[in-house]
Motif scaffolding. Structure first.
Motif, PDB file in Angstrom:
ATOM      1  N   GLY A   1       0.933  -1.178  -0.056  1.00 35.82           N
ATOM      2  CA  GLY A   1       0.149   0.084   0.031  1.00 35.82           C
ATOM      3  C   GLY A   1       0.914   1.277  -0.024  1.00 35.82           C
ATOM      4  N   MET A   2       0.652   2.275  -0.800  1.00 31.93           N
ATOM      5  CA  MET A   2       1.191   3.448  -0.864  1.00 31.93           C
ATOM      6  C   MET A   2       1.470   4.200   0.236  1.00 31.93           C
ATOM      7  SD  MET A   2       3.049   4.991  -2.962  1.00 31.93           S
ATOM      8  CE  MET A   2       2.543   5.816  -4.656  1.00 31.93           C
ATOM      9  N   PHE A   3       0.350   4.311   1.291  1.00 35.55           N
ATOM     10  CA  PHE A   3       0.508   5.245   2.330  1.00 35.55           C
ATOM     11  C   PHE A   3       1.516   4.563   3.495  1.00 35.55           C
ATOM     12  CE2 PHE A   3      -0.703   6.860   6.385  1.00 35.55           C
ATOM     13  CZ  PHE A   3      -0.847   8.196   6.175  1.00 35.55           C
ATOM     14  N   VAL A   4       1.276   3.331   3.820  1.00 37.00           N
ATOM     15  CA  VAL A   4       2.154   2.712   4.747  1.00 37.00           C
ATOM     16  C   VAL A   4       3.755   2.712   4.421  1.00 37.00           C
ATOM     17  CG1 VAL A   4       2.788   0.663   5.740  1.00 37.00           C
ATOM     18  CG2 VAL A   4       0.369   1.438   5.766  1.00 37.00           C
ATOM     19  N   THR A   5       4.042   2.300   3.056  1.00 34.53           N
ATOM     20  CA  THR A   5       5.316   2.132   2.556  1.00 34.53           C
ATOM     21  C   THR A   5       5.859   3.453   2.412  1.00 34.53           C
ATOM     22  OG1 THR A   5       4.335   1.774   0.470  1.00 34.53           O
ATOM     23  CG2 THR A   5       5.546   0.063   1.164  1.00 34.53           C
ATOM     24  N   SER A   6       5.073   4.553   2.137  1.00 30.07           N
ATOM     25  CA  SER A   6       5.666   5.933   1.893  1.00 30.07           C
ATOM     26  C   SER A   6       6.001   6.448   3.206  1.00 30.07           C
ATOM     27  CB  SER A   6       4.678   6.795   1.160  1.00 30.07           C
ATOM     28  OG  SER A   6       4.489   6.320  -0.045  1.00 30.07           O
ATOM     29  N   LEU A   7       5.221   5.942   4.264  1.00 30.31           N
ATOM     30  CA  LEU A   7       5.609   6.671   5.617  1.00 30.31           C
ATOM     31  C   LEU A   7       6.808   6.023   6.023  1.00 30.31           C
ATOM     32  CD1 LEU A   7       4.052   8.629   7.203  1.00 30.31           C
ATOM     33  CD2 LEU A   7       3.191   6.729   8.501  1.00 30.31           C
ATOM     34  N   ALA A   8       6.803   4.618   5.930  1.00 25.41           N
ATOM     35  CA  ALA A   8       8.132   3.718   6.566  1.00 25.41           C
ATOM     36  C   ALA A   8       9.291   4.365   5.777  1.00 25.41           C
ATOM     37  CB  ALA A   8       7.841   2.409   6.315  1.00 25.41           C
ATOM     38  N   ALA A   9       9.082   4.344   4.477  1.00 28.17           N
ATOM     39  CA  ALA A   9      10.368   4.962   3.657  1.00 28.17           C
ATOM     40  C   ALA A   9      10.764   6.219   3.947  1.00 28.17           C
ATOM     41  CB  ALA A   9      10.232   4.664   2.073  1.00 28.17           C
ATOM     42  N   CYS A  10       9.970   7.117   4.258  1.00 23.82           N
ATOM     43  CA  CYS A  10      10.228   8.645   4.394  1.00 23.82           C
ATOM     44  C   CYS A  10      10.994   8.691   5.734  1.00 23.82           C
ATOM     45  CB  CYS A  10       9.020   9.418   4.347  1.00 23.82           C
ATOM     46  SG  CYS A  10       8.600   9.789   2.750  1.00 23.82           S
ATOM     47  N   ALA A  11      10.422   8.101   6.716  1.00 21.01           N
ATOM     48  CA  ALA A  11      11.166   8.025   7.930  1.00 21.01           C
ATOM     49  C   ALA A  11      12.544   7.417   8.070  1.00 21.01           C
ATOM     50  CB  ALA A  11      10.365   6.980   8.898  1.00 21.01           C
ATOM     51  N   ILE A  12      12.753   6.433   7.145  1.00 16.57           N
ATOM     52  CA  ILE A  12      14.165   5.899   6.955  1.00 16.57           C
ATOM     53  C   ILE A  12      15.021   7.044   6.485  1.00 16.57           C
ATOM     54  CG2 ILE A  12      15.498   4.046   5.757  1.00 16.57           C
ATOM     55  CD1 ILE A  12      13.095   2.159   6.083  1.00 16.57           C
ATOM     56  N   LEU A  13      14.503   7.448   5.188  1.00 19.48           N
ATOM     57  CA  LEU A  13      15.121   8.483   4.772  1.00 19.48           C
ATOM     58  C   LEU A  13      15.571   9.865   5.332  1.00 19.48           C
ATOM     59  CD1 LEU A  13      13.529   8.264   1.026  1.00 19.48           C
ATOM     60  CD2 LEU A  13      16.008   7.277   1.830  1.00 19.48           C
ATOM     61  N   MET A  14      14.574  10.127   6.339  1.00 24.36           N
ATOM     62  CA  MET A  14      14.728  11.365   7.122  1.00 24.36           C
ATOM     63  C   MET A  14      16.231  10.861   7.788  1.00 24.36           C
ATOM     64  SD  MET A  14      12.488  12.650  10.217  1.00 24.36           S
ATOM     65  CE  MET A  14      13.491  12.305  11.445  1.00 24.36           C
ATOM     66  N   PHE A  15      15.963   9.754   8.566  1.00 25.61           N
ATOM     67  CA  PHE A  15      17.269   9.508   9.369  1.00 25.61           C
ATOM     68  C   PHE A  15      18.578   9.219   8.587  1.00 25.61           C
ATOM     69  CE2 PHE A  15      13.874   8.150  12.200  1.00 25.61           C
ATOM     70  CZ  PHE A  15      14.412   8.605  13.484  1.00 25.61           C
ATOM     71  N   THR A  16      18.351   9.053   7.276  1.00 25.68           N
ATOM     72  CA  THR A  16      19.597   8.883   6.543  1.00 25.68           C
ATOM     73  C   THR A  16      20.208  10.213   5.998  1.00 25.68           C
ATOM     74  OG1 THR A  16      18.266   7.004   5.288  1.00 25.68           O
ATOM     75  CG2 THR A  16      20.340   7.605   4.478  1.00 25.68           C
ATOM     76  N   GLY A  17      19.073  11.117   6.072  1.00 28.89           N
ATOM     77  CA  GLY A  17      19.589  12.400   5.677  1.00 28.89           C
ATOM     78  C   GLY A  17      19.945  13.269   6.932  1.00 28.89           C
TER      79      GLY A  17
END
Lengths: 325, 157, 506
Positions: free
Chosen positions: B99-115
């Motif tokens: 699902g777009m919403f859940v994956t996006s939320l997870a990915a964005c959180a990971i990327l936030m820490f990456t950045g």
């Protein structure tokens, strides 16, 4: 409950009767009727094409009849295959419907591996078609089909005729015309109907396999030599049909609506009835014919016979095209 | 970095040579009209790549064809780069399923820490996470409700 | 012509229509700024709303969205090096380097000014020369499209000075990528390796997003330094500086706008070719071609004026011939048809009122782009500069995923985007830049189909050479341009070598 039973029975009857009776039924039972929220209508092509325009024309009538919106979405790609290959993954509650096109949904599985089979698509209504037509520029020397046939027979392959892509309605029309008359022309494929028109008007090709919609849009700049319809198109009373000229060609690009496989039988029937009602509205018919479309009424219960018949025709042509390769 | 042969360029050219040769070979299974361009371009690609390998072996090295984003010292931040790429690939493959919403939320959180390069106080971290959540919700609504793009809902949402 | 200028102006300038134009420009700019969301999509979504308005108002709104969206494409190109639409590809060449070095505010203002100039010239051409110019759409045939695509491809040579072989390799690879899918001519299924997802080919926009944006993201997370050099506070729009640069580039602006208008008229060419060709022409005629690609304002002005000029240009065949010049025009044409308005010559005689109101509306919308664009551009720039990296990375990444999905609501496009991004990053390690690949991908289909159709028609008429080149004066002109574009740098190089070698690059 009563409504559902009534509709189911009505589905067997003639459409004109259905339309009036159904209107009454919807008016009385509207509150409980399907649909009770907006319906998503996926067009497997880009906005602006014939599929889009006919859907746009249906939109207000859908709202008028059901009281709910018809929301048009686009999912273009691979000549429609991209959307059709995922139709059955959509929820089958009747709130997702998708436009389907012939010959695409028959020819694609025959010739490529598009990710779906013709039988995977549950068509519930075929509501119109754009009849094949052979067009020339208004100043062309060709006045009749016979002149084209004679010229093509004199020097086979020297005449160029444009059309949309390969293994499409236009390509098939050219192949069928050639088989039936013995006239051999060089078929030049273009990316879309839009690209074929400048090719004809600019003189790159002498003739064009197009549709009545093209002639309707281009007015007196083009001349239609014949249309592949049973009867003459109301917008072009002076243009003969191929049948009148002794060439057994009736066809074109057919457009209908399909639902996901999981959609229950009664919802399929209800949707079919709604589309049938839209198709029976005289205003709608007028608008469609003004744009060059030809009306067609193949409801859900007539679909199997219709698809079987088209399947046979396209298989024959596909075989001929295959042997040409 | 300026010394020696253009090893990366040679590796790339070998890859392109193989692609060109494969395209050239595959064109023979096509109908004549559809084969015309693949055959020509495939042959051209293979020849150009072979020529470059030859030239680079003999010590030729030109400038990199590059504009915009600069490729600097690749060793720097390699871990972060790999996390980013893995996240993007996982995101692209999973969102139709989950699902777009859940994956996006997870990915964005990971990327936030990456950045994230500096230490944040818990309060600021919460604000940033809130901003990521708001970002995902806003875009999701824009796509799904305003632009009528059917977002995949998948198993979760 | 039976229309009353006074009443047309009164209607075009009615408060309601002005409001619609403003709304359209704002919406269009925002949607165009998001990669993957296109003018076509924005227009398609809004078409049903326009049915409730009177046709002229609806048209003004759609035209305003269209021109705003083309302009908005510059934002992502300048600020994150990602052309959201093919027409903004060349904008990244100089726009992003400018932003990178801290001139992002100037770049945004320049893009706004250039877009307004291009849009106004396109709109004026539409108002005054439509019936005449429409014939160009018919004069360009398959062979001309082929040569035009080749002209676009020559840009590879100038983009990759210093290593032309690598540039050519990238271009050939891009051409091969463009062949994936069902061939329009022949119907063959090429290079899909049995995957039905690839039947439709590699979507250009998702490839663009991947090739340009993923390397930017990778760079972003690799180092802690800022994404863009921030501008000193209180510098404003740098409006007069930008105006001065425009004045210096007057010829460039006019030439690029003219190229944009003319190429916009051609159905099937569109903004991508227009901006690439005008960029290439601006570079060729510049006194400092070596500055292009490193943040030269002239390059930015050329592409942005050209792509907005295609808006007016594209409406010419749409309104005069009923042939959509660009995909958004096709949607607008469909909307007109549904409203019962017939395009074609009759539109200019029978319903000229609507047409002229619309044209004035388009002009007004283009002019409104100036204040609207300056304001939005300033905030967009500040936003990108000031947002901490930890938020910028998810934001840009989310835009790439959602944007590439939105193009066709197709999950495969997202996979293609990411794979192209990884490939582009790996190749850039080997010194192969993304732009030659993109040029090959964008122009490949136009070149191949143009050539093969000319070949087939030439075959049928027993005159292939004539069909391709010899009997076609327009082709002569394009071929001459190709020769000049390729020949001039060579000549300069030779002269520099034979001379004292001062200008020769090491």
């Amino acid at each position: 409950m009563l409504k559902k039973l009534g509709l189911k029975k009505l589905g067997q009857k003639k459409l004109g009767v259905l339309a009036t009776v159904a209107t009454v039924l919807w008016a009385t039972g509207g509150a409980f009727a399907f649909p009770d929220k907006p319906v998503n209508y996926i067009i497997p092509f880009n906005a602006g094409g014939e599929s889009d325009i006919s859907a746009r024309l249906q939109q207000p009538y859908f709202k008028k009849i059901t009281g709910d919106d018809l929301i048009i979405q686009y999912q273009a790609g691979a000549g429609g295959a991209q959307a059709w290959s995922v139709l059955n993954d959509q929820p089958g509650d009747g709130y997702t419907i998708m436009g389907t096109n012939l010959p695409h949904i028959i020819l694609q599985p025959l010739l490529q591996k598009p990710g779906y089979e013709t039988a995977d698509l549950t068509n519930i209504y075929m509501f119109h078609f754009t009849p094949d037509a052979l067009l020339v520029r208004a100043d062309s020397k060709f006045e009749t089909i016979q002149q084209v046939i004679d010229a093509a027979k004199e020097t086979p392959g020297a005449l160029t005729v444009g059309g949309t892509a390969t293994n499409t309605a236009n390509h098939i029309a050219n192949q069928r015309f050639s088989t039936l008359t013995g006239a051999e022309m060089t078929y030049i494929p273009y990316t879309g109907t839009g690209a074929t028109i400048p090719a004809l008007l600019g003189g790159e090709v002498e003739l064009l396999w197009g549709y009545t919609t093209v002639a309707a849009g281009q007015g007196d700049k083009v001349r239609m030599l014949a249309v592949a319809q049973d009867k003459r198109h109301p917008l072009f009373p002076d243009v003969p049909t191929f049948k009148e000229l002794g060439i057994d060609m009736v066809g074109g690009a057919y457009r209908g609506i399909a639902v996901p496989k999981s959609t229950p039988e009664e919802v399929r029937q209800q949707l079919s009835d709604i589309i049938g009602q839209i198709n029976a509205d005289p205003e709608f018919i007028k608008e469609m014919e003004q744009a060059g479309f030809a009306m067609l009424d193949v409801p859900y219960d007539g679909m199997e016979a219709f698809m079987g018949e088209r399947q046979k025709i396209y298989e024959d042509v596909a075989r001929q095209l295959g042997s040409l390769k | 970095m300026n010394a020696g042969r253009d090893i990366a360029g040679i590796v790339g050219s070998v890859f392109f040579f193989l692609v060109g040769a494969a395209v050239f070979a595959m064109s023979f299974e096509m109908t004549p009209l559809a084969a015309m361009f693949p055959r020509t371009v495939g042959a051209a690609l293979a020849l150009l790549a072979a020529f470059y390998v030859f030239a680079a072996m003999r010590g030729y090295r030109g400038e990199a064809v590059e504009n915009g984003s600069t490729v600097g010292d690749q060793a720097e931040g390699l871990g972060r780069r790999i996390v980013l790429l893995a996240t993007m690939i996982g995101w692209a493959l999973l969102f139709p399923v989950i699902g777009m919403f859940v994956t996006s939320l997870a990915a964005c959180a990971i990327l936030m820490f990456t950045g994230l390069f500096e230490r944040l106080s818990p309060g600021r971290l919460a604000i940033q996470l809130g901003a990521v959540l708001a970002l995902v919700i806003c875009f999701y609504l824009l796509m799904n409700s305003v632009l009528n793009i059917p977002m995949p809902r998948g198993i979760l949402f | 012509m039976a229309f009353d200028l006074g009443s047309v102006l009164v209607q075009a300038f009615s408060p309601f229509n002005l409001l619609l134009a403003l709304l359209g420009v704002v919406l269009g700019t925002i949607i165009g700024a998001l990669p993957g969301l296109s003018a076509t999509m924005a227009i398609a979504v809004l078409v049903p709303f326009t049915f409730a308005m009177d046709p002229a108002s609806g048209l003004i709104m759609l035209g305003a969205i269209y021109t705003g969206a083309i302009y908005g494409g510059a934002y992502a190109a300048i600020l994150v090096n990602t052309p959201g639409t093919p027409s903004a590809i060349a904008t990244t060449f100089d726009g992003f380097p400018m932003a990178k070095r801290g001139d992002g505010d100037l770049a945004m203002t320049l893009a706004t000014l250039a877009s307004v100039v291009g849009g106004v010239i396109g709109a004026i051409a539409l108002m005054t020369l439509s019936p005449l110019l429409a014939n160009i759409a018919l004069a360009f045939q398959s062979s001309e499209y082929f040569w035009l695509a080749i002209l676009g491809l020559t840009l590879i040579a100038s983009l990759s000075t210093g290593n032309v072989i690598k540039g050519l390799i990238g271009g050939a690879f891009g051409l091969i990528l463009s062949m994936i899918g069902v061939a329009v001519v022949g119907g063959d299924v090429r290079f899909t390796f049995g995957s039905s997802a690839l039947l439709g080919g590699i979507d250009i926009v998702s490839a663009l997003i991947g090739l340009y944006c993923i390397p930017v993201l990778i760079d972003l997370v690799a180092r802690p330094d800022r994404h863009l050099e921030p501008a000193p506070l209180g510098r404003g729009f740098r409006f007069f500086e930008a105006l001065g640069l425009c004045a210096k580039n007057t010829v460039n602006l006019v030439r690029s706008s003219a190229i944009g208008t003319l190429i916009g008229i051609l159905p099937g060419a569109g903004g991508s070719i227009a901006s690439l060709v005008s960029y290439s022409e601006a570079r060729r005629s510049s006194r400092h071609p070596e500055r292009f690609g490193k943040g030269e304002p002239g390059g930015l002005l050329a592409t942005e004026s050209a792509n907005n000029a295609t808006v007016g240009g594209g409406f010419i065949p749409t309104l005069v011939l009923g042939i959509p010049g660009t995909p958004p025009d096709a949607v607008i044409l469909g909307a007109l048809l549904v409203q019962g308005i017939r395009t074609g010559p009759e539109l200019f005689t029978q319903q000229s009122g609507i047409v002229y109101i619309f044209m004035f509306g388009l002009l007004i919308a283009t002019l409104m782009m100036l204040p609207v664009g300056l304001l939005i551009g300033r905030y967009a720039y500040r936003f990108i500069v000031n947002t901490p990296k930890s938020l910028l990375v998810p934001l840009i990444a989310f835009m790439t995923v959602v944007g590439s999905f939105a193009i066709h609501s197709n999950p495969h496009d997202v996979v293609v985007m990411v794979l192209m991004g990884v490939l582009g990053w790996l190749l850039s390690l080997g010194g192969f830049g993304p732009s030659p690949i993109v040029l090959g991908l964008v122009l490949g289909q136009i070149a191949e189909q143009g050539f093969i159709r000319a070949y087939m028609i030439g075959g049928a008429r027993d005159n292939f050479g004539g069909q391709l080149l010899f009997d076609r004066p327009i082709s002569w002109a394009i071929v001459a341009l190709i020769v000049i574009t390729l020949g001039l740098p060579l000549l300069r190089l030779l002269r520099a070598r034979s001379g004292n070698g001062k200008e020769a690059q090491p």
